[in-house]
Motif scaffolding. Structure first.
Motif, PDB file in Angstrom:
ATOM      1  N   GLN A  38       0.790  -1.231   0.000  1.00 48.57           N
ATOM      2  CA  GLN A  38       0.000   0.000   0.000  1.00 48.57           C
ATOM      3  C   GLN A  38       0.826   1.286   0.000  1.00 48.57           C
ATOM      4  O   GLN A  38       0.529   2.185  -0.785  1.00 48.57           O
ATOM      5  N   PRO A  39       1.864   1.438   0.832  1.00 45.69           N
ATOM      6  CA  PRO A  39       2.618   2.694   0.734  1.00 45.69           C
ATOM      7  C   PRO A  39       3.362   2.820  -0.592  1.00 45.69           C
ATOM      8  O   PRO A  39       3.497   3.914  -1.132  1.00 45.69           O
ATOM      9  N   ALA A  40       3.807   1.705  -1.134  1.00 43.82           N
ATOM     10  CA  ALA A  40       4.508   1.743  -2.420  1.00 43.82           C
ATOM     11  C   ALA A  40       3.566   2.218  -3.525  1.00 43.82           C
ATOM     12  O   ALA A  40       3.912   3.097  -4.316  1.00 43.82           O
ATOM     13  N   LEU A  41       2.364   1.658  -3.565  1.00 43.45           N
ATOM     14  CA  LEU A  41       1.401   2.070  -4.585  1.00 43.45           C
ATOM     15  C   LEU A  41       0.914   3.499  -4.351  1.00 43.45           C
ATOM     16  O   LEU A  41       0.779   4.279  -5.299  1.00 43.45           O
ATOM     17  N   ALA A  42       0.658   3.857  -3.106  1.00 49.54           N
ATOM     18  CA  ALA A  42       0.214   5.223  -2.806  1.00 49.54           C
ATOM     19  C   ALA A  42       1.298   6.227  -3.183  1.00 49.54           C
ATOM     20  O   ALA A  42       1.002   7.318  -3.683  1.00 49.54           O
ATOM     21  N   TRP A  43       2.554   5.860  -2.984  1.00 48.51           N
ATOM     22  CA  TRP A  43       3.685   6.714  -3.336  1.00 48.51           C
ATOM     23  C   TRP A  43       3.712   6.951  -4.847  1.00 48.51           C
ATOM     24  O   TRP A  43       3.900   8.064  -5.305  1.00 48.51           O
ATOM     25  N   VAL A  44       3.486   5.897  -5.622  1.00 50.00           N
ATOM     26  CA  VAL A  44       3.459   6.015  -7.085  1.00 50.00           C
ATOM     27  C   VAL A  44       2.230   6.797  -7.536  1.00 50.00           C
ATOM     28  O   VAL A  44       2.327   7.696  -8.372  1.00 50.00           O
ATOM     29  N   LEU A  45       1.075   6.482  -6.979  1.00 44.64           N
ATOM     30  CA  LEU A  45      -0.184   7.081  -7.426  1.00 44.64           C
ATOM     31  C   LEU A  45      -0.326   8.556  -7.072  1.00 44.64           C
ATOM     32  O   LEU A  45      -1.207   9.229  -7.599  1.00 44.64           O
ATOM     33  N   ARG A  46       0.543   9.091  -6.222  1.00 50.56           N
ATOM     34  CA  ARG A  46       0.452  10.509  -5.856  1.00 50.56           C
ATOM     35  C   ARG A  46       0.857  11.404  -7.017  1.00 50.56           C
ATOM     36  O   ARG A  46       0.562  12.581  -7.028  1.00 50.56           O
ATOM     37  N   GLU A  47       1.552  10.849  -7.996  1.00 52.03           N
ATOM     38  CA  GLU A  47       2.010  11.620  -9.156  1.00 52.03           C
ATOM     39  C   GLU A  47       0.796  12.058  -9.976  1.00 52.03           C
ATOM     40  O   GLU A  47       0.079  11.221 -10.516  1.00 52.03           O
ATOM     41  N   LEU A  74      -0.574   9.848   1.615  1.00 48.16           N
ATOM     42  CA  LEU A  74       0.598   9.871   2.476  1.00 48.16           C
ATOM     43  C   LEU A  74       0.970  11.315   2.813  1.00 48.16           C
ATOM     44  O   LEU A  74       0.953  12.185   1.946  1.00 48.16           O
ATOM     45  N   HIS A  75       1.306  11.567   4.077  1.00 47.22           N
ATOM     46  CA  HIS A  75       1.742  12.892   4.510  1.00 47.22           C
ATOM     47  C   HIS A  75       3.099  13.198   3.890  1.00 47.22           C
ATOM     48  O   HIS A  75       3.866  12.304   3.549  1.00 47.22           O
ATOM     49  N   GLU A  76       3.397  14.462   3.768  1.00 44.45           N
ATOM     50  CA  GLU A  76       4.652  14.906   3.162  1.00 44.45           C
ATOM     51  C   GLU A  76       5.867  14.259   3.841  1.00 44.45           C
ATOM     52  O   GLU A  76       6.808  13.844   3.170  1.00 44.45           O
TER      53      GLU A  76
END
Length: 97
Positions: A38-47, A74-76
């Motif tokens: 989940q954090p990996a995908l959320a990190w990518v999807l924030r773009e 995800l927070h900054e």
């Protein structure tokens, strides 16, 4: 449109630095109470210029876990930690936000 890729995965080689980066994501996921995916995908999807992320799943629960990542913001500070962990592992092609 920018794309993200793992340098070693693109060469068909999952090096020790990639595995070390993945291991360092575990404490971040644990602190957030979410799976490693989940954090990996959320990190990518924030773009904002990214239309989709291509992921694989072999079980229905993996599909549900992957889909749940789309609702995670995800927070900054967390984004910065992930960026730090993945420096040298992830390469940006094009402009990243």
């Amino acid at each position: 449109m920018p794309s993200l890729r793992l340098e070693h995965a693109a060469r068909g080689d999952c090096g020790d630095d990639v595995l070390a980066g993945v291991r360092e994501l575990r404490p971040i996921a644990d602190e957030l109470g979410i799976s490693m995916t989940q954090p990996a995908l959320a990190w990518v999807l924030r773009e904002p210029n990214l239309a989709s992320a291509i992921v694989g799943a072999s079980r229905p629960e993996q599909v549900a876990d992957n889909a749940a990542a789309s609702g995670i913001e995800l927070h900054e500070e967390t984004l910065e930690r992930i960026d730090e962990v993945l420096t040298g592992v992830v390469a940006y092609e094009g402009a990243a936000s």
